[in-house]
Design an enzyme around this catalytic site. Structure first.
Site, PDB file in Angstrom:
ATOM      1  CB  SER A 150      -0.862   0.029   1.262  1.00 50.12           C
ATOM      2  OG  SER A 150      -1.524   1.273   1.383  1.00 50.12           O
ATOM      3  CE1 TYR A 164      -4.100  -2.060   4.783  1.00 51.91           C
ATOM      4  CE2 TYR A 164      -3.232   0.143   4.394  1.00 51.91           C
ATOM      5  CZ  TYR A 164      -3.777  -1.034   3.917  1.00 51.91           C
ATOM      6  OH  TYR A 164      -3.989  -1.198   2.573  1.00 51.91           O
TER       7      TYR A 164
END
Ligand code: NAD
Length: 260
Positions: A150, A164
């Site tokens: 990401s 995350y």
């Protein structure tokens, strides 16, 4: 060299293939002529596989919760029995827990349980699935591992949680070392780092209309829009192909040009 028990030329497995980026990747790899195996915790994977399958080019589905080491072990054992391993592995399944109002969890609010869950799905499953798949790929002398990280693993993003972001930064670093270890055996390993992509994961309707939030975010993106799952699938498809034969250990940013 071990013989694959399955007649397919190159079998591709996509974790989290029932939705979003994973689903678009399954469709693309299937269009490219691969038999594809969806691995997902969601039983909708069966309906997806049935819908996409054709008599000459099946799509398979296996249900497994990749947050569980035991389920991963059970899943890969059954893949070995049925297919004799895979040639292409896309580690795409991921979670990004948000607050009830759609906002990210601050460091001080993350419980150890939440931390472990995010790390287990986003990083540990990527490690275990790669470790399993690379062994047969190395024996066969060809393989492709593509891990989905990401933009949050590359830089600070106020809309992301630190668990995350840390898991995705770990995926990027892990993949560099994976590439180092499997490269001498003809196996490549690369990462794609998506920016904001319109999928169920980025739907933060709790904060108002998800579409409005996408539009607001798009103002900061050089290409002035959020991405589509198929734009990620296109990059993954390249990394899965022969065209990427000299590309390994790399990160492809698919983010519309937003690097700040
Ligand atoms: N959508 C974005 O804006 C965006 C941005 C950056 C990175 N990503 C990454 O892309 C990947 C795909 O995300 P998406 O947006 O398509 O999400 P999504 O929620 O649409 O799809 C994720 C899929 O993973 C599966 N999954 C989740 N946890 C699982 C588990 N424990 N075991 C097995 N399957 C599980 C889900 O069932 C689902 O099918 C993720 O790794 C995500 O972190 C997405």
């Amino acid at each position: 060299m071990t013989e694959t028990k399955h007649p397919t030329d190159k079998l591709a497995a996509v974790t989290g293939g029932a939705s979003g980026i994973g689903l678009a990747t399954v469709e693309r790899l299937h269009q490219n002529g691969h038999e594809v195996l969806i691995i997902d915790r969601d039983e909708s994977a069966f309906a997806v596989a049935e819908k996409l399958s054709s008599p000459s080019l099946p799509v398979y589905a296996k249900i497994a919760d990749l947050s569980s080491v035991d389920e991963i072990a059970r899943c890969v054992e059954s893949i070995d029995e049925e297919f004799g391993g895979v040639d292409i592995l896309v580690n795409n399944a991921g979670i990004h827990p948000k607050q009830a109002d759609g906002g990210p969890f601050a460091v001080q609010d993350i419980t150890l349980e939440q931390w472990d869950l995010v790390m287990n799905v986003n990083m540990t499953a990527t490690f275990l699935m790669s470790q399993w798949a690379m062994k047969e790929m190395m024996q066969r002398g060809w393989g492709r591992i593509i891990n989905v990280a990401s933009r949050a693993g590359r830089m600070y993003m106020p809309i992301s949680g630190s668990h995350y972001a840390a898991s995705k930064a770990a995926v990027i670093s892990f993949t560099r070392y994976l590439a180092g270890d499997c490269g001498p055996y003809g196996v490549t390993a690369n990462t794609v780092a998506p920016g904001r992509i319109k999928t169920p994961l980025s739907d933060v309707s709790g904060l108002g209309s998800s579409q409005n939030l996408h539009e607001e975010f798009a103002k900061s993106v050089p290409l002035r829009r959020v991405g589509t799952p198929d734009e990620l699938a296109a990059a993954i498809s390249f990394l899965a192909s022969e065209d990427s034969s000299f590309v390994t250990g790399s990160v492809i940013d698919v983010n519309g040009g937003i690097f700040g």
